[in-house]
Design an enzyme around this catalytic site. Structure first.
Site, PDB file in Angstrom:
ATOM      1  N   ASN A   6       1.126  10.325  -0.026  1.00 21.45           N
ATOM      2  CA  ASN A   6       2.349   9.683   0.472  1.00 21.45           C
ATOM      3  C   ASN A   6       3.383   9.770  -0.639  1.00 21.45           C
ATOM      4  OD1 ASN A   6       4.371   8.097   1.457  1.00 21.45           O
ATOM      5  ND2 ASN A   6       3.219   6.169   1.401  1.00 21.45           N
TER       6      ASN A   6
ATOM      7  N   LYS B 158       6.455   9.076  -0.510  1.00 20.03           N
ATOM      8  CA  LYS B 158       7.527   8.070  -0.399  1.00 20.03           C
ATOM      9  C   LYS B 158       8.889   8.779  -0.561  1.00 20.03           C
ATOM     10  CE  LYS B 158       4.148   4.697  -1.853  1.00 20.03           C
ATOM     11  NZ  LYS B 158       3.849   3.424  -2.481  1.00 20.03           N
TER      12      LYS B 158
ATOM     13  N   HIS C 299       3.180   0.885   6.804  1.00 23.61           N
ATOM     14  CA  HIS C 299       3.096   0.784   5.344  1.00 23.61           C
ATOM     15  C   HIS C 299       3.733  -0.528   4.892  1.00 23.61           C
ATOM     16  CE1 HIS C 299       3.573   1.616   1.106  1.00 23.61           C
ATOM     17  NE2 HIS C 299       2.651   2.547   1.252  1.00 23.61           N
TER      18      HIS C 299
ATOM     19  N   GLU D 104       5.638  -1.161   2.557  1.00 21.92           N
ATOM     20  CA  GLU D 104       7.062  -1.050   2.222  1.00 21.92           C
ATOM     21  C   GLU D 104       7.924  -1.092   3.494  1.00 21.92           C
ATOM     22  OE1 GLU D 104       6.560   2.479  -0.151  1.00 21.92           O
ATOM     23  OE2 GLU D 104       5.411   1.274  -1.574  1.00 21.92           O
TER      24      GLU D 104
ATOM     25  N   GLU E 209      -4.471  -1.054   2.197  1.00 24.25           N
ATOM     26  CA  GLU E 209      -3.677  -0.994   0.971  1.00 24.25           C
ATOM     27  C   GLU E 209      -3.279  -2.408   0.556  1.00 24.25           C
ATOM     28  OE1 GLU E 209      -1.706   3.171   0.549  1.00 24.25           O
ATOM     29  OE2 GLU E 209      -0.341   1.864   1.616  1.00 24.25           O
TER      30      GLU E 209
ATOM     31  N   GLY F  47       1.461   0.744  -6.510  1.00 23.36           N
ATOM     32  CA  GLY F  47       2.441   1.097  -7.539  1.00 23.36           C
ATOM     33  C   GLY F  47       2.411   0.182  -8.747  1.00 23.36           C
TER      34      GLY F  47
ATOM     35  N   SER G 272      -2.743   2.349  -6.303  1.00 17.06           N
ATOM     36  CA  SER G 272      -3.016   2.783  -7.677  1.00 17.06           C
ATOM     37  C   SER G 272      -4.291   3.629  -7.803  1.00 17.06           C
ATOM     38  CB  SER G 272      -3.051   1.574  -8.622  1.00 17.06           C
ATOM     39  OG  SER G 272      -1.776   0.933  -8.644  1.00 17.06           O
TER      40      SER G 272
HETATM   41  P1  13P Z   1       0.376   4.043  -5.365  1.00 18.98           P
HETATM   42  O1  13P Z   1      -0.757   5.052  -5.327  1.00 18.98           O
HETATM   43  O2  13P Z   1       1.577   4.561  -6.104  1.00 18.98           O
HETATM   44  O3  13P Z   1      -0.082   2.710  -5.812  1.00 18.98           O
HETATM   45  O4  13P Z   1       0.881   3.880  -3.840  1.00 18.98           O
HETATM   46  C1  13P Z   1      -0.049   3.611  -2.867  1.00 18.98           C
HETATM   47  C2  13P Z   1       0.616   3.722  -1.552  1.00 18.98           C
HETATM   48  O5  13P Z   1       1.447   2.907  -1.204  1.00 18.98           O
HETATM   49  C3  13P Z   1       0.258   4.857  -0.683  1.00 18.98           C
HETATM   50  O6  13P Z   1       0.750   4.697   0.598  1.00 18.98           O
END
Ligand code: 13P
Length: 254
Positions: A10, A12, A97, A99, A169, A175, A215
């Site tokens: 992903n 983003k 997600h 976010e 997640e 992140g 992460s």
């Molecule tokens: P990170 O791997 O950067 O923590 O992000 C995870 C994520 O949100 C994947 O959709």
């Protein structure tokens, strides 16, 4: 029950069309036949989907979008329909997600409508769920996951579920560099599988793949992927570097 591992990148809001090509050339050269042994998916931003589709043709790596509208067409400024994505060769769509939930206010109801729209088109949702740190520390982990799973899957048939991948997640691990421990992740995955067994059947629940996200890095992925109910990873930061993403695939297959 053996479930084929599914590793998804992903990106983003990273990598325009040029950077997408710069990633995919070395990445596809480095993974060789590994994309056949597990399922590999790349989700670039919308504007990079055509560039990615051209590079991925015949590679065994599938294309995903990071979102889709719950509507077919019309006056929805800034939105992208499932039909448009399909025209570009998209096979999977990340939905729910954290976010999208926290920054754009997507509710379980909206996510459910999107999941059904994606399934109706014959595409595959990657349905994300997960709790915040506050919810976990407040003892609400199970309640949050139960609500997200139940409300996200309203009206989704057994076949629809089997055409989907779930992604657990934990928001506090996204992140942040703080990953859930393999034991914490396994416990949550087993709980999500039990929810699916309650909603559908144990047989169906055993077939559904549940990715872990938050992460995931080359240094911690092997232990996470070795957990019995973890069936792959949804990777943000570490999927931006072709060598790191290739290492995650190699770890998953080890
Ligand atoms: P990170 O791997 O950067 O923590 O992000 C995870 C994520 O949100 C994947 O959709």
């Amino acid at each position: 029950m053996s479930r084929t591992l599914v590793l998804a990148a992903n990106w983003k809001m990273n990598k325009g069309p040029a950077a997408t090509g710069e990633f995919l050339d070395p990445f596809l050269a480095s993974i060789g036949s590994q994309a056949g042994a597990c399922e590999v998916i790349v989700a670039p931003p919308f504007v990079s989907l055509p560039a990615a589709a051209a590079k991925l043709a015949g590679s065994g790596v599938a294309l995903a979008a990071q979102n889709a509208s719950q509507f077919d067409s019309g006056a929805y400024t800034g939105e992208i329909s499932v039909g448009m994505l399909q025209e570009l060769g998209v096979k999977h769509v990340i939905l729910g997600h954290s976010e999208r939930r926290s920054i754009y206010g997507e509710t379980d109801e909206v996510i459910n409508a999107k999941i059904k729209k994606v399934l109706d088109a014959g595409l595959h949702p990657i349905f994300c769920i997960g709790e915040t740190l506050e919810e976990r520390e407040g003892g609400k982990l199970e309640t949050v996951l139960r609500t997200q799973v139940r409300d996200g899957l309203v009206g989704v048939s057994e076949e629809g579920l089997l055409n989907s991948v779930l992604a657990y997640e934990p928001v506090w691990a996204i992140g942040t560099g703080v990953t859930a421990s393999p034991a914490q992740a396994q416990e949550a995955h087993a709980f999500v599988r039990s929810l699916l067994a309650d909603l559908y059947s144990d047989e169906v629940a055993q077939k559904v793949r549940i990715q872990y996200g938050g992460s995931v890095k080359p240094g911690n992925s092997a232990e996470l992927m070795a957990q019995p109910d973890i069936d792959g990873a949804l990777v943000g930061g570490a999927s931006l570097d072709p060598k790191d993403f290739q290492a995650l695939i190699a770890n998953a297959l080890a």
